[in-house]
Design a protein around this motif. Structure first.
Motif, PDB file in Angstrom:
ATOM      1  N   GLU A 133       0.808  -1.214   0.000  1.00 56.32           N
ATOM      2  CA  GLU A 133       0.000   0.000   0.000  1.00 56.32           C
ATOM      3  C   GLU A 133       0.850   1.278   0.000  1.00 56.32           C
ATOM      4  O   GLU A 133       0.313   2.381  -0.069  1.00 56.32           O
ATOM      5  N   ALA A 134       2.164   1.136   0.066  1.00 55.44           N
ATOM      6  CA  ALA A 134       3.046   2.306  -0.006  1.00 55.44           C
ATOM      7  C   ALA A 134       2.918   2.943  -1.389  1.00 55.44           C
ATOM      8  O   ALA A 134       2.630   2.263  -2.385  1.00 55.44           O
ATOM      9  N   HIS A 135       3.140   4.236  -1.453  1.00 53.11           N
ATOM     10  CA  HIS A 135       3.042   4.950  -2.721  1.00 53.11           C
ATOM     11  C   HIS A 135       4.095   4.496  -3.732  1.00 53.11           C
ATOM     12  O   HIS A 135       3.841   4.468  -4.930  1.00 53.11           O
ATOM     13  N   ILE A 136       5.279   4.182  -3.221  1.00 50.08           N
ATOM     14  CA  ILE A 136       6.416   3.829  -4.077  1.00 50.08           C
ATOM     15  C   ILE A 136       7.004   2.514  -3.598  1.00 50.08           C
ATOM     16  O   ILE A 136       7.159   2.293  -2.406  1.00 50.08           O
ATOM     17  N   HIS A 137       7.343   1.654  -4.548  1.00 51.25           N
ATOM     18  CA  HIS A 137       7.943   0.347  -4.246  1.00 51.25           C
ATOM     19  C   HIS A 137       9.327   0.310  -4.901  1.00 51.25           C
ATOM     20  O   HIS A 137       9.437   0.378  -6.121  1.00 51.25           O
ATOM     21  N   ILE A 138      10.351   0.194  -4.082  1.00 51.48           N
ATOM     22  CA  ILE A 138      11.730   0.125  -4.571  1.00 51.48           C
ATOM     23  C   ILE A 138      12.299  -1.236  -4.210  1.00 51.48           C
ATOM     24  O   ILE A 138      12.386  -1.596  -3.034  1.00 51.48           O
ATOM     25  N   ARG A 139      12.686  -1.983  -5.213  1.00 46.16           N
ATOM     26  CA  ARG A 139      13.361  -3.262  -4.957  1.00 46.16           C
ATOM     27  C   ARG A 139      14.837  -2.976  -4.765  1.00 46.16           C
ATOM     28  O   ARG A 139      15.456  -2.299  -5.573  1.00 46.16           O
ATOM     29  N   SER A 140      15.361  -3.484  -3.662  1.00 48.14           N
ATOM     30  CA  SER A 140      16.782  -3.289  -3.392  1.00 48.14           C
ATOM     31  C   SER A 140      17.405  -4.657  -3.145  1.00 48.14           C
ATOM     32  O   SER A 140      16.711  -5.649  -3.032  1.00 48.14           O
ATOM     33  N   GLY A 141      18.687  -4.661  -3.051  1.00 43.64           N
ATOM     34  CA  GLY A 141      19.373  -5.934  -2.857  1.00 43.64           C
ATOM     35  C   GLY A 141      20.858  -5.710  -2.770  1.00 43.64           C
ATOM     36  O   GLY A 141      21.340  -5.082  -1.842  1.00 43.64           O
ATOM     37  N   ILE A 142      21.570  -6.164  -3.779  1.00 44.06           N
ATOM     38  CA  ILE A 142      23.030  -6.100  -3.722  1.00 44.06           C
ATOM     39  C   ILE A 142      23.598  -4.766  -4.192  1.00 44.06           C
ATOM     40  O   ILE A 142      24.769  -4.490  -3.967  1.00 44.06           O
ATOM     41  N   GLN A 143      22.775  -3.932  -4.848  1.00 44.10           N
ATOM     42  CA  GLN A 143      23.291  -2.645  -5.308  1.00 44.10           C
ATOM     43  C   GLN A 143      23.634  -1.755  -4.118  1.00 44.10           C
ATOM     44  O   GLN A 143      23.147  -1.948  -3.017  1.00 44.10           O
ATOM     45  N   GLY A 144      24.470  -0.761  -4.386  1.00 44.94           N
ATOM     46  CA  GLY A 144      24.891   0.141  -3.323  1.00 44.94           C
ATOM     47  C   GLY A 144      23.784   1.075  -2.878  1.00 44.94           C
ATOM     48  O   GLY A 144      22.803   1.287  -3.598  1.00 44.94           O
ATOM     49  N   HIS A 145      23.971   1.632  -1.695  1.00 40.07           N
ATOM     50  CA  HIS A 145      22.964   2.547  -1.148  1.00 40.07           C
ATOM     51  C   HIS A 145      22.755   3.764  -2.038  1.00 40.07           C
ATOM     52  O   HIS A 145      21.634   4.260  -2.172  1.00 40.07           O
ATOM     53  N   GLY A 146      23.833   4.247  -2.650  1.00 39.86           N
ATOM     54  CA  GLY A 146      23.723   5.403  -3.543  1.00 39.86           C
ATOM     55  C   GLY A 146      22.813   5.115  -4.726  1.00 39.86           C
ATOM     56  O   GLY A 146      22.025   5.979  -5.135  1.00 39.86           O
ATOM     57  N   GLU A 147      22.889   3.917  -5.267  1.00 41.75           N
ATOM     58  CA  GLU A 147      22.019   3.546  -6.384  1.00 41.75           C
ATOM     59  C   GLU A 147      20.563   3.459  -5.934  1.00 41.75           C
ATOM     60  O   GLU A 147      19.652   3.874  -6.659  1.00 41.75           O
ATOM     61  N   VAL A 148      20.340   2.948  -4.740  1.00 40.10           N
ATOM     62  CA  VAL A 148      18.973   2.884  -4.207  1.00 40.10           C
ATOM     63  C   VAL A 148      18.426   4.296  -4.038  1.00 40.10           C
ATOM     64  O   VAL A 148      17.278   4.583  -4.393  1.00 40.10           O
ATOM     65  N   VAL A 149      19.243   5.208  -3.513  1.00 41.27           N
ATOM     66  CA  VAL A 149      18.816   6.601  -3.357  1.00 41.27           C
ATOM     67  C   VAL A 149      18.482   7.201  -4.718  1.00 41.27           C
ATOM     68  O   VAL A 149      17.464   7.891  -4.862  1.00 41.27           O
ATOM     69  N   ASP A 150      19.316   6.954  -5.728  1.00 39.91           N
ATOM     70  CA  ASP A 150      19.032   7.453  -7.083  1.00 39.91           C
ATOM     71  C   ASP A 150      17.677   6.955  -7.572  1.00 39.91           C
ATOM     72  O   ASP A 150      16.892   7.719  -8.151  1.00 39.91           O
ATOM     73  N   ARG A 151      17.397   5.684  -7.343  1.00 46.42           N
ATOM     74  CA  ARG A 151      16.121   5.106  -7.786  1.00 46.42           C
ATOM     75  C   ARG A 151      14.946   5.715  -7.031  1.00 46.42           C
ATOM     76  O   ARG A 151      13.874   5.947  -7.604  1.00 46.42           O
TER      77      ARG A 151
END
Length: 162
Positions: A133-151
């Protein structure tokens, strides 16, 4: 637990020039002992009630980045409050990664079980519908935190332009 809410939240806040609050840290500041101790001493129901009151105060002030505990969004009243007053983001990581990350410290009462990976898997299954039910769904995993922030920043821009 272990999805990176605090780490990614801090980096996101810095990139956006916003303040950051970790709800577990705010609980610790208010209670005078760790969020895990509050949970263990008073039980999940009282912990979630306090957490909801704290979240209500956090979303009633200035714009910022808030990292809530993994169970906060499962509470229907807290989820409704967050979805009405904030842009919510689900950081979704595979259970194997969650287990690896959470195994580094023994600070999570729910994982003090004979099989923490099975507990994480069960919690993921139980919480998935609420998190969806969150507005945004970000799949994360092995990528770096900076890439997750970019996404997240890209997803926020898309969400705000819709």
């Amino acid at each position: 637990m272990g999805a990176g809410k605090s780490t990614v939240g801090k980096r996101l806040a810095k990139r956006l020039g916003l303040p950051f609050v970790d709800s577990d840290s705010a609980i610790e500041d208010a209670a005078g002992f760790s969020a895990a101790e509050v949970y263990e001493r008073f039980g999940e129901k009282d912990f979630r009630d306090g957490e909801r009151r704290l979240v209500a105060r956090l979303v009633d002030g200035r714009v910022g980045v808030i990292a809530t505990g993994g169970g906060a969004f499962v509470d229907p009243r807290t989820r409704e409050l967050l979805n009405q007053r904030a842009i919510t983001i689900w950081l979704d990581a595979p259970v194997d990664i969650l287990r690896e990350r959470t195994s580094r410290r023994d600070t999570r009462p729910l994982l003090r079980t004979p099989d923490p990976k099975a507990t994480l898997s069960r919690l993921a299954d139980e919480r998935r519908a609420s998190y969806a039910e969150a507005h945004i769904h970000i799949r994360s995993g092995i990528q770096g935190h900076g890439e997750v922030v970019d996404r997240i920043i890209d997803a926020l821009a898309e969400h705000l332009s819709a």
